[in-house]
Design a protein around this motif. Structure first.
Motif, PDB file in Angstrom:
ATOM      1  N   HIS A   3      49.688  -0.827 -17.367  1.00 41.06           N
ATOM      2  CA  HIS A   3      49.404  -0.973 -16.286  1.00 41.06           C
ATOM      3  C   HIS A   3      50.138  -0.050 -15.681  1.00 41.06           C
ATOM      4  O   HIS A   3      49.943   0.860 -14.677  1.00 41.06           O
ATOM      5  CB  HIS A   3      48.178  -2.430 -15.422  1.00 41.06           C
TER       6      HIS A   3
ATOM      7  N   GLU B 285      50.877   3.403 -13.519  1.00 45.38           N
ATOM      8  CA  GLU B 285      50.868   3.515 -12.320  1.00 45.38           C
ATOM      9  C   GLU B 285      52.300   4.898 -12.182  1.00 45.38           C
ATOM     10  O   GLU B 285      51.791   5.524 -11.857  1.00 45.38           O
ATOM     11  CB  GLU B 285      51.530   2.180 -11.974  1.00 45.38           C
TER      12      GLU B 285
ATOM     13  N   ASP C  41      52.558   8.497 -10.361  1.00 40.94           N
ATOM     14  CA  ASP C  41      53.303   8.631  -9.336  1.00 40.94           C
ATOM     15  C   ASP C  41      54.136   9.876 -10.055  1.00 40.94           C
ATOM     16  O   ASP C  41      55.018  10.619  -8.920  1.00 40.94           O
ATOM     17  CB  ASP C  41      54.518   8.266  -9.273  1.00 40.94           C
TER      18      ASP C  41
END
Length: 57
Positions: free
Chosen positions: A35, A39, A43
């Motif tokens: 996870h 992320e 980004d």
């Protein structure tokens, strides 16, 4: 602005490296690490798109 975006990319690379280290010691679940990596991927992609769009300010 471009320098700030490139600094953020460098910090993402450092975080990605740290996640790799953490994945080897077994203290965090694979799901949690995946996870966090997802992320970072999101980004990074966003930042790269902004740089490619000419964020030269």
């Amino acid at each position: 602005m471009r320098d700030l975006l490139e600094l953020r990319l460098a910090s993402i690379e450092a975080m990605r490296k740290r996640l790799g280290e953490l994945s080897r010691d077994g203290r965090f679940s694979t799901a949690a690490l995946r996870h966090a990596l997802a992320e970072l991927d999101a980004d990074q992609l966003s930042l790269e798109l902004r740089i490619d769009d000419g964020a030269d300010d």
